[in-house]
Design an enzyme around this catalytic site. Structure first.
Site, mmCIF file in Angstrom:
data_model
loop_
_atom_site.group_PDB
_atom_site.id
_atom_site.type_symbol
_atom_site.label_atom_id
_atom_site.label_comp_id
_atom_site.label_asym_id
_atom_site.label_seq_id
_atom_site.Cartn_x
_atom_site.Cartn_y
_atom_site.Cartn_z
ATOM 1 N N TRP A 142 1.000 -1.191 0.016
ATOM 2 C CA TRP A 142 0.126 -0.070 -0.087
ATOM 3 C C TRP A 142 1.031 1.159 0.074
ATOM 4 O O TRP A 142 0.648 2.487 -0.797
ATOM 5 C CB TRP A 142 -1.031 0.056 1.392
ATOM 6 C CG TRP A 142 -1.573 1.229 1.335
ATOM 7 C CD1 TRP A 142 -2.981 1.390 0.982
ATOM 8 C CD2 TRP A 142 -1.420 2.338 2.339
ATOM 9 N NE1 TRP A 142 -3.399 2.830 1.168
ATOM 10 C CE2 TRP A 142 -2.481 3.221 1.786
ATOM 11 C CE3 TRP A 142 -0.355 2.648 2.808
ATOM 12 C CZ2 TRP A 142 -2.555 4.724 2.597
ATOM 13 C CZ3 TRP A 142 -0.350 4.034 3.650
ATOM 14 C CH2 TRP A 142 -1.260 4.946 3.280
ATOM 15 N N HIS A 143 1.824 1.196 0.577
ATOM 16 C CA HIS A 143 2.867 2.423 0.828
ATOM 17 C C HIS A 143 3.476 2.762 -0.539
ATOM 18 O O HIS A 143 3.483 3.969 -0.821
ATOM 19 C CB HIS A 143 4.002 2.206 1.855
ATOM 20 C CG HIS A 143 3.496 2.382 3.236
ATOM 21 N ND1 HIS A 143 2.925 1.399 3.893
ATOM 22 C CD2 HIS A 143 3.495 3.322 4.017
ATOM 23 C CE1 HIS A 143 2.608 1.948 5.245
ATOM 24 N NE2 HIS A 143 3.040 3.150 5.217
ATOM 25 N N GLY A 144 3.851 1.709 -1.578
ATOM 26 C CA GLY A 144 4.485 2.069 -2.500
ATOM 27 C C GLY A 144 4.629 0.940 -3.388
ATOM 28 O O GLY A 144 4.785 -0.106 -3.076
ATOM 29 N N PHE B 154 2.101 8.424 -1.432
ATOM 30 C CA PHE B 154 1.654 7.248 -1.510
ATOM 31 C C PHE B 154 0.073 7.794 -1.635
ATOM 32 O O PHE B 154 -0.693 6.501 -1.833
ATOM 33 C CB PHE B 154 1.605 6.731 0.076
ATOM 34 C CG PHE B 154 3.144 6.584 0.511
ATOM 35 C CD1 PHE B 154 3.924 5.942 -0.494
ATOM 36 C CD2 PHE B 154 3.389 6.885 1.890
ATOM 37 C CE1 PHE B 154 5.301 5.904 -0.072
ATOM 38 C CE2 PHE B 154 4.712 6.714 2.270
ATOM 39 C CZ PHE B 154 5.680 6.227 1.322
#
Lengths: 332, 474
Positions: free
Chosen positions: B324-326, B474
């Site tokens: 989800w972060h990257g 993000f």
């Protein structure tokens, strides 16, 4: 807890903050420092956005490196063209220390640009190895520039023009670090900078002999580390630049390449590595643009105390002389 | 516009008085909605259309789910909404990553393609507002909440500018309760909210950008050859930088919302005073960890399906957290490391047992420092842009020196960083037992004045480094 205590808290804290800031300004102004606008990607983008606004006035993008940025004044340029009855908006897009061909390519690829690109450059600056020096500026403009950034940058320029506290080299933590490193007060700049991204080198405020020596040593070092391309390879690369210029011409725009004044060891080293006869002059027949070499125009042959840049007092004369040349050559 | 920009100062100076001046609650909600759209559109007006589509579609899908007479119809609308949200997120955030990965994998079997640049620009805040819309649809589907009939109220939930681009990730149930009842602008809330805004900006501008970023920028530069001390210093510096950056943003968001009479949930509560990674995740990016718990970990079965299935669920949840972060493998590794830490911690707790010694203060301090060190070890994968570079820094942290490794100079940058680190950890230890910001009005006013003056003056005197907020990517 009562409202009055919050009011007291905020009133006192605001007074202390404003007082502290005023004391800071007073102290550093007393040490002969002054506020100055600082260049940034956003400031470049702000002016780049102007280059594609519709005419009139005629948009004239000044591309180049320090010799354009510290050698021409958009305000004086505008004034001189007004006296000639022309309505021109000069836009400073030169970037200190960065050759400009990426910016020229960017303008050629932008269908909205139909103005004049005045490109301050020499044969070394046309070497393919340095084409991308301004690519980061273009990337930031293309991807990050937004209405929000424009408002911020416009306000920031106002603040920077009046507050020393807005200079990054006077940031509190930076000053603490300088103190811990026993580095003393920040460096006193001899270069001035304005909101229109033009600047000036005031050699009265500098150690001109030291700057002269350092400048020549840097150039000597550059040429010892970078072998120039052969004239044939250089000229072959230029065919790509020709296509960019043709694109601008096709939209009704124009391009001018301007070899700005340099002197002394600088011109000697340039000639030794990029002889005019085998580089610049070979480009003349194939480049669909006006090419101006300062040596062909006595009025543009202005003294450069450090061999590479004119003094701040000569910017006015240099700018007006260039406008007259451009008028004579029917670019304006 | 970012909270630390002059654009935002101007925006707030216009919107807040207008909001406070208006008497009618519907009119004030309209002002907030329009202001939020201006706030978001000021980055890229095109992406406002994308946000409007997500908002409108999910609002409508929720109505259809609620009105559906059969389970099948409910399910169809639920999945239609989830797929629409995840498709947009997948396209904008992950398409380039999957294209690159496919090319790399094909190259392993001898099929070579030239790298392609899809030229996709990530819409700001898409990861955050997608999670909010998914939670809304899931909660309606599970009948935890009723959908709102008001598109304006739902639009305000999605776009409310303090939390729009980087959270805290809100739940509709919590937010809607505040849009139904008129909010009151009070002097106390405004004063405290503005105080929190200043504190958030102080953390970001002074802490993240001036104190910690210079060291992490040096150590994580691709061509820097970090030795043992430099690698740890860089990791500690980035841990503090990302904390000051994101916690600063969140605190400013909470403060601004409070000024407008809204309550947003705390996103950070002294995470570096945590004892153990499990506790840290109850104090670090709380709104995300709660979301992952409620919409990933619990639906996967929690620990209900047995211990080993529970460990697997933890790993899946935290690997997803990393992703989800990257859209990059180093983020996946970062998430997986946290999953592994959590599983290991649980295994250790189960096997060691409840000895009194663990409650002794010095031991808890040591364990808190160990937790911070583990967080910092993993954060290397968060900070670097490639797995290779992360690995170089990690092996340096374990004393495997690279040839010609550099030792960090003991200069102004290092001294300011060490001072900031010690103060930062000590303040978090002091704040740990104090929930939220209720302690602030209770302290003597001269201390409040001193703290506010110090932070305000430091902000005014900290120009120059205008780093983007880390979580904006993000």
């Amino acid at each position: 807890m009562t409202n009055s205590r919050w009011l007291l808290t905020w009133t006192l804290a605001t007074a202390i903050t404003v007082g502290g800031w005023l004391a800071f300004e007073t102290y550093w102004r007393g040490q002969s420092y002054a506020p100055t606008v600082m260049d940034s990607f956003d400031l470049w983008s702000q002016h780049r956005a102007r280059a594609v606004k519709s005419a009139p006035p005629l948009r004239l993008a000044m591309l180049g490196a320090s010799r354009i940025q510290y050698g021409l004044s958009p305000a004086v340029f505008r004034d001189e063209t007004h006296t000639l009855g022309l309505n021109v908006d000069p836009i400073m897009l030169a970037v200190n220390g960065h050759y400009p061909l990426a910016a020229l390519r960017d303008l050629s690829e932008d269908d909205q640009f139909a103005g004049i690109a005045l490109v301050g450059i020499d044969a070394r600056g046309m070497d393919r190895n340095v084409w991308e020096m301004q690519a980061a500026h273009i990337q930031r403009y293309r991807h990050d520039w937004s209405p929000s950034r424009e408002v911020h940058r416009r306000l920031l320029s106002r603040v920077q023009a009046y507050a020393i506290a807005a200079r990054p080299d006077f940031a509190l933590v930076t000053l603490i670090k300088r103190y811990l490193n026993s580095q003393g007060s920040p460096y006193k700049e001899y270069v001035t900078f304005e909101r229109d991204r033009s600047g000036g080198t005031d050699y009265r405020k500098s150690d001109i002999a030291a700057i002269h020596t350092a400048r020549v040593a840097d150039l000597r070092n550059y040429y010892s580390m970078h072998t120039p391309p052969t004239p044939e390879a250089w000229l072959a690369d230029m065919r790509e630049v020709v296509r960019w210029v043709e694109k601008i011409n096709a939209r009704g725009g124009k391009v001018v390449f301007y070899r700005e004044p340099v002197s002394g060891e600088h011109i000697e080293l340039d000639e030794a590595n990029f002889p005019r006869a085998t580089y610049w002059d070979k480009l003349l027949p194939i480049m669909p643009a006006l090419m101006i070499d300062f040596r062909d125009y006595p009025e543009l042959n202005i003294a450069t105390p450090d061999t590479s840049h004119i003094d701040i007092k000569d910017i006015d004369r240099h700018t007006r002389a260039l406008v007259q040349v451009l008028k004579r050559k029917r670019v304006l | 516009m970012t909270f630390d920009s002059l654009t935002f100062a101007l925006f707030l100076a216009i919107v807040f008085p207008l909001y406070a001046w208006l008497g009618s609650w519907p009119a004030r909600k309209n002002v907030l909605l329009v202001a939020s759209c201006v706030f978001y559109g000021s980055w890229n007006p095109f992406f406002l259309l994308l946000l409007a589509f997500t908002t409108g579609f999910d609002w409508w899908a929720a109505q259809r789910i609620y009105a559906a007479s059969s389970m099948r119809t409910r399910r169809v609308w639920f999945w239609a909404s989830i797929i629409a949200s995840l498709s947009l997120l997948g396209y904008f955030k992950y398409a380039q990553f999957f294209a690159n990965s496919a090319i790399e994998w094909l190259a392993l079997v001898g099929v070579t393609y030239k790298p392609i640049d899809l030229g996709i620009v990530l819409p700001l805040g898409i990861s955050f507002y997608t999670f909010e819309s998914i939670s809304y649809i899931a909660d309606v589907y599970k009948r935890r909440i009723e959908p709102t009939k008001s598109l304006r109220d739902y639009g305000l939930f999605m776009t409310f500018f303090p939390h729009l681009v980087a959270g805290p990730i809100m739940r509709f149930g919590d937010f809607n309760a505040q849009t139904i009842t008129p909010r009151v602008v009070t002097a106390d809330a405004t004063a405290l909210g503005a105080y929190m805004l200043i504190a958030g900006l102080f953390l970001k501008i002074v802490g993240a950008d001036h104190v910690f970023a210079p060291i992490s920028d040096i150590v994580f530069a691709p061509d820097y050859k970090a030795g043992f001390i430099a690698a740890w210093a860089g990791a500690f510096a980035f841990s503090m930088q990302v904390y000051c950056d994101f916690a600063g943003y969140s605190l400013a968001a909470l403060g601004i919302a409070k000024m407008f009479g809204f309550h947003l949930p705390a996103n950070f509560e002294s995470p570096f005073a945590s004892v153990g990674i499990a506790e840290l995740w109850t104090r670090w990016h709380i709104s995300l960890s709660n979301w992952l718990r409620d919409y990933v970990f619990n639906p996967l079965g929690h620990y209900r399906k047995g211990r080993f299935r529970g460990y697997l669920n933890v790993m899946i949840t935290f690997t997803a957290c990393g992703f989800w972060h990257g859209a990059a493998w180093h983020f996946v590794v970062w998430g997986a490391m946290h999953g592994a830490f959590l599983v290991s911690e649980r295994l250790l707790k189960d096997s060691i047992g409840d000895w009194k010694i663990w409650d002794a203060k010095p031991v808890r301090w040591l364990l808190a420092l160990l937790t911070f060190a583990l967080f910092s070890l993993a954060v290397v994968f968060f900070r670097t842009s490639t797995l290779t570079l992360a690995w170089e820094r990690v092996i340096a942290m374990f004393g495997v020196a690279i040839k010609d490794a550099a030792s960090l100079a003991w200069n102004g940058d290092s001294k300011v960083f060490v001072t900031g680190l010690v103060i930062g950890l000590a303040v978090q230890a002091w704040l740990k037992p104090r929930k939220g910001w209720e302690w602030l009005p209770a302290i003597a006013w001269p201390w409040r004045v001193a703290l506010l003056s110090l932070m305000s003056l430091a902000i005014v005197l900290s120009p120059g480094r205008t780093n983007a907020f880390i979580y904006f990517q993000f």
